[in-house]
Design an enzyme around this catalytic site. Structure first.
Site, PDB file in Angstrom:
ATOM      1  N   GLU A 181       0.832  -1.207   0.000  1.00 34.37           N
ATOM      2  CA  GLU A 181       0.000   0.000   0.000  1.00 34.37           C
ATOM      3  C   GLU A 181       0.867   1.257   0.000  1.00 34.37           C
ATOM      4  O   GLU A 181       0.446   2.311  -0.459  1.00 34.37           O
ATOM      5  CB  GLU A 181      -0.918  -0.017   1.232  1.00 34.37           C
ATOM      6  CG  GLU A 181      -2.344   0.385   0.909  1.00 34.37           C
ATOM      7  CD  GLU A 181      -3.314   0.159   2.066  1.00 34.37           C
ATOM      8  OE1 GLU A 181      -4.280  -0.588   1.866  1.00 34.37           O
ATOM      9  OE2 GLU A 181      -3.123   0.723   3.150  1.00 34.37           O
TER      10      GLU A 181
ATOM     11  N   LYS B  68     -13.890   1.023  -3.647  1.00 37.10           N
ATOM     12  CA  LYS B  68     -14.903   1.484  -2.688  1.00 37.10           C
ATOM     13  C   LYS B  68     -15.969   2.308  -3.390  1.00 37.10           C
ATOM     14  O   LYS B  68     -17.162   2.138  -3.153  1.00 37.10           O
ATOM     15  CB  LYS B  68     -14.249   2.352  -1.606  1.00 37.10           C
ATOM     16  CG  LYS B  68     -13.459   1.568  -0.588  1.00 37.10           C
ATOM     17  CD  LYS B  68     -13.059   2.501   0.542  1.00 37.10           C
ATOM     18  CE  LYS B  68     -12.004   1.890   1.413  1.00 37.10           C
ATOM     19  NZ  LYS B  68     -11.367   2.842   2.301  1.00 37.10           N
TER      20      LYS B  68
ATOM     21  N   HIS C 297       6.635 -27.329  -1.201  1.00 44.40           N
ATOM     22  CA  HIS C 297       5.928 -28.450  -1.821  1.00 44.40           C
ATOM     23  C   HIS C 297       4.787 -27.971  -2.703  1.00 44.40           C
ATOM     24  O   HIS C 297       3.931 -28.746  -3.099  1.00 44.40           O
ATOM     25  CB  HIS C 297       5.420 -29.411  -0.744  1.00 44.40           C
ATOM     26  CG  HIS C 297       6.541 -30.027   0.036  1.00 44.40           C
ATOM     27  ND1 HIS C 297       7.000 -31.304  -0.188  1.00 44.40           N
ATOM     28  CD2 HIS C 297       7.346 -29.506   1.005  1.00 44.40           C
ATOM     29  CE1 HIS C 297       8.014 -31.555   0.637  1.00 44.40           C
ATOM     30  NE2 HIS C 297       8.248 -30.477   1.360  1.00 44.40           N
TER      31      HIS C 297
HETATM   32  O1  PA5 Z   1      -3.540   1.538   5.843  1.00 42.25           O
HETATM   33  C1  PA5 Z   1      -4.658   1.975   5.656  1.00 42.25           C
HETATM   34  O2  PA5 Z   1      -4.912   3.183   5.704  1.00 42.25           O
HETATM   35  C2  PA5 Z   1      -5.832   1.051   5.385  1.00 42.25           C
HETATM   36  O3  PA5 Z   1      -5.435  -0.257   5.246  1.00 42.25           O
HETATM   37  C3  PA5 Z   1      -6.815   1.123   6.535  1.00 42.25           C
HETATM   38  O4  PA5 Z   1      -6.171   0.718   7.707  1.00 42.25           O
HETATM   39  C4  PA5 Z   1      -8.027   0.230   6.284  1.00 42.25           C
HETATM   40  O5  PA5 Z   1      -8.607   0.560   5.078  1.00 42.25           O
HETATM   41  C5  PA5 Z   1      -9.034   0.370   7.410  1.00 42.25           C
HETATM   42  O6  PA5 Z   1      -9.415   1.697   7.543  1.00 42.25           O
HETATM   43  P1  PA5 Z   1     -10.182   2.222   8.819  1.00 42.25           P
HETATM   44  O7  PA5 Z   1      -9.305   2.019  10.001  1.00 42.25           O
HETATM   45  O8  PA5 Z   1     -10.462   3.659   8.537  1.00 42.25           O
HETATM   46  O9  PA5 Z   1     -11.448   1.411   8.943  1.00 42.25           O
END
Ligand code: PA5
Length: 453
Positions: free
Chosen positions: A290, A425, A311
């Site tokens: 990310e 989303k 394996h």
């Molecule tokens: O690293 C990030 O920003 C995302 O992976 C969020 O942690 C994830 O989308 C969850 O978001 P939130 O904590 O707002 O529910």
């Protein structure tokens, strides 16, 4: 200050990357380090994680451990469980730490932490509620935005169940929310219902939040020593700082990754030899993927569990497309040791291994694998972890966070945003009929005809 419990060894890379090439990356390390430390690089309003190890106050640690103690008491009978609800950065750090530090099977953990809200699946939730029906239950719902669909709908189900079981007030005493200081639906709900609520700092993004209450609270309930976790992270800050690959271990790892990436090794396989590391890998995959995968660039992070995956994907690693490099993440010391027993009749021809520990055999499996993969053209390095302690894990968390931040700057991306996560989303909201997404819904409707589950 704790001893150094992690080490990164790149000496096996000599056929792929010379010491002088690595040294020539010192200016890049220095530049990335300067951007980070001076807080002048991209995403500099999300650098709060840098200060967490040293600056998390004793008061906060105490209030987390006190509340965790209260919750532990409320679920101590009848094989109680904490249900931790969250996704992405609000899930993976705690999951990784529980798996790393606790006994291998959930049945042996007291209390157990069950995770929900990281998937959209009725069977999973229904089975979880069946599992906990005769147990004491507490809940930690975690969402920085307070609006993420997966945990929000899971929490609706769990909240309804809790209120039926304990009454609205009783449930409120057993529910802890971890969310933004002021914004979002979860903050509003926590206030209305009177849930204890912990804050996620504004300047810490989800995937960098394991050392905030996001990770610390469920881990304290699980019985982990969160002060040691923070102490470990603070210790790592000392050896992950500096403007050269000699001084800065995270910078060294970041430099190796970038050099190999530029040579066409575009995927990094993090290979483990102990199952307790599986979810550390999952956490690292999110952190790395990310943070770096944007603007058409980024090292693709992948994880393999050896010897299991030798394996299945072992053939690919040995002879497949040569675009991968491998980092072996290893545990020097397991918590327990078992040895192969000697049988008088040696009917299975295994007496040559009698008396040898599983760790000894695993080490030979590792040595055999790294040498075979090097011979097969896979650049490989080793990340060694001393043991399964909170101190070691704290060091590892900080090492990876720092390395990914530096590596992101070397790749010239903003390591702290995730604009691409929004695309699915928005489509999902449009397809679900959320207000404000009508135009997008119209544009998508014809395209979804042939792609239903
Ligand atoms: O690293 C990030 O920003 C995302 O992976 C969020 O942690 C994830 O989308 C969850 O978001 P939130 O904590 O707002 O529910």
């Amino acid at each position: 200050m704790s001893a150094r419990n992690i080490d990164y060894n790149d000496k096996f890379l000599s056929a792929f990357l010379s010491p002088s090439e690595l040294e020539s990356y010192n200016p890049a390390v220095a530049q990335a380090e300067k951007l980070l430390v001076s807080r002048t690089g991209a995403g500099n309003d999300f650098l709060g994680w840098l200060d967490l190890p040293a600056k998390t106050s004793r008061d906060l640690v105490k209030s987390i451990t006190d509340k965790a103690g209260e919750i532990r008491d409320s679920i101590k009978d009848k094989d109680g469980v904490l249900i931790s609800i969250g996704i992405g950065g609000s899930y993976l750090g705690a999951k990784a730490a529980v798996e790393f530090c606790s006994p291998s099977f959930e049945e042996l953990r007291k209390p157990r932490v069950l995770f929900a809200g990281h998937t959209i699946n009725s069977d999973y939730l229904a089975d979880m509620l069946e599992l906990v029906k005769d147990r004491e239950v507490a809940v930690n719902v975690i969402s920085k935005s307070g609006t993420t669909t997966e945990p929000a709908i899971a929490f609706r189900i769990v909240r309804e169940w809790m209120e039926k079981r304990y009454g609205r007030e009783g449930a409120a005493k057993r529910i802890v929310a971890t969310t933004d200081r002021a914004k979002g639906a979860l903050r509003k709900l926590a206030k209305e219902e009177g849930y204890t609520a912990f804050e996620i700092p504004d300047d810490v993004g989800g995937r960098f939040s394991v050392l905030t209450p996001v990770g610390l609270f469920p881990l304290a309930v699980a019985g982990l020593d969160i002060a040691k976790l923070l102490e470990g992270a603070a210790g790592a800050a000392a050896f992950c700082t500096g403007e050269s690959v000699e001084k800065n271990l995270a910078g060294r790892y970041a430099a190796v990754r970038n050099i190999l990436f530029r040579k066409g090794y575009t995927t990094e396989v993090m290979a483990t030899f102990q199952p307790q590391l599986h979810f550390v890998n999952e956490w690292w995959k999110q952190l790395s993927g990310e943070s770096e995968g944007k603007n058409g660039t980024g090292i693709m992070p992948a994880g393999l569990d050896y010897t299991t995956d030798l394996h299945s994907l072992g053939q690919w690693m040995q002879e497949g497309l040569r675009n991968v490099f491998e980092t072996f993440m290893l545990l020097k010391k397991t918590a327990k040791t078992m040895a192969v027993p000697k049988f008088a009749d040696d009917s299975d021809d295994l007496n040559y291994l009698a008396g040898r520990s599983f760790e000894d055999i695993n080490e030979k499996a590792f040595q055999g694998t790294i040498l075979a993969h090097l011979d097969g053209g896979v650049p490989a390095a080793v990340l060694m972890l001393a043991d399964r302690s909170e101190t070691t894990l704290g060091q590892l968390f900080f090492f990876f966070e720092k390395a990914v931040a530096l590596s992101g700057y070397m790749l010239r991306v903003n390591p702290f945003d995730q604009p691409g996560v929004e695309a699915y989303k928005k489509n999902m909201f449009a397809l679900l009929g959320k207000a404000g997404f009508e135009k997008q819904a119209q544009a998508l409707s014809a395209r979804t005809k042939d792609i239903s589950i």
